[in-house]
Design an enzyme around this catalytic site. Sequence first.
Site, short mmCIF file in Angstrom:
data_model
loop_
_atom_site.label_atom_id
_atom_site.label_comp_id
_atom_site.label_asym_id
_atom_site.label_seq_id
_atom_site.Cartn_x
_atom_site.Cartn_y
_atom_site.Cartn_z
N TYR A 110 -9.61 -9.93 -7.12
CA TYR A 110 -8.60 -9.89 -8.18
C TYR A 110 -8.63 -11.11 -9.09
O TYR A 110 -7.78 -11.25 -9.96
CB TYR A 110 -7.20 -9.77 -7.57
N ARG B 53 0.84 -1.19 0.00
CA ARG B 53 0.00 0.00 0.00
C ARG B 53 0.88 1.25 0.00
O ARG B 53 2.02 1.21 0.48
CB ARG B 53 -0.91 0.02 1.23
N LYS C 164 -1.48 -2.71 8.15
CA LYS C 164 -2.62 -2.22 8.92
C LYS C 164 -2.66 -2.89 10.30
O LYS C 164 -2.31 -4.06 10.43
CB LYS C 164 -3.93 -2.51 8.18
N HIS D 207 -3.94 3.05 -5.23
CA HIS D 207 -3.99 1.59 -5.19
C HIS D 207 -3.81 0.94 -6.57
O HIS D 207 -3.80 -0.28 -6.67
CB HIS D 207 -5.33 1.13 -4.60
N ARG E 88 -0.96 -1.47 -6.88
CA ARG E 88 -1.26 -2.63 -6.03
C ARG E 88 -2.25 -3.55 -6.75
O ARG E 88 -2.09 -4.78 -6.76
CB ARG E 88 -1.82 -2.15 -4.70
N HIS F 174 -3.69 -9.19 3.24
CA HIS F 174 -5.13 -9.24 3.48
C HIS F 174 -5.44 -10.20 4.63
O HIS F 174 -4.92 -11.32 4.65
CB HIS F 174 -5.88 -9.72 2.23
#
Length: 301
Positions: free
Chosen positions: A280, A148, A172, A245, A248, A271
Amino acid sequence: MEEFQTYKQMYLEYLQIEKNASPLTVENYSIDMDEFAKFLQAEQLKFVDCDYSSIRIYLSQLHANLLSRRTVSRKISSLRSFFRFLEREQMVTKNPFLNVSLPKEANPIPDFFYQEELKHLFTVSDKKNPLGQRNQALIELLYGTGIRVSEATRIELHDIDLSLSTLLVHGKGRKERYVPFGQFASQAMQSYIEDGRRVLQQKNSSPTPVLFLNSKGGPLTARGIRMILNKMVEDAALTVDIHPHKLRHSFATHMLNEGADLRSVQELLGHEHLSSTQIYTHVTKDRLRHVYMNSHPRANK
């Protein structure tokens, strides 16, 4: 409202300390609560007196402002969590958001670059000057790892192992993961660290361990990265939009199209849930046509 602000501050501290929420999450939750406080003030309501009927009025205002379903869902989630905290601390007796359902979100296909478009982006940087070396290292790393933009701004020199071609990413919720990178990213970063970064660092009297520096030698921000990418698209004469993004998305799309398994891509992207990675699994029209033409017995004579 003073009482509300006190409870809000307690909740934000709870998010930071106990939940390890990212700074961006804390900022968004703070904004959502401030907007809700303005609504209560306009309706002459106290937050302890909120019930389902008052929340319906609030939701109707959100929809009247033409906010996206994703934004409305986030606001409901953040306020539901806030009232859950207040309920746990015995500051309120009920959670008015408890039975509010989240609007169903559409699942648009992520926007990504085609590989031909990316080829142009990798050739626009002037690798003879410090900023050009930085820009090259930045785009190579973003596309080469799928990290990110916010994660890129937090990379420090000690997070990089050029000998093993691995990067420690601070993701995150303060979660960390190691991701590999290839030769192009390795060469670009080594050139930038040994040359361009040293020049930029000299412009700042306060040394920083952050990898990507701005023109004044300070840490590069997410906004700065967006501006760099926009300028690179402009220099490449591409008639495409770019957002933080997009590289990414391109990383994940190209990895899956070339045969990478979903679990590996999930781990590389950081994730928590596989469902986040499954968006994706679309394929490009070119890839689909290629598979068809090479697989169907009646596709070619």
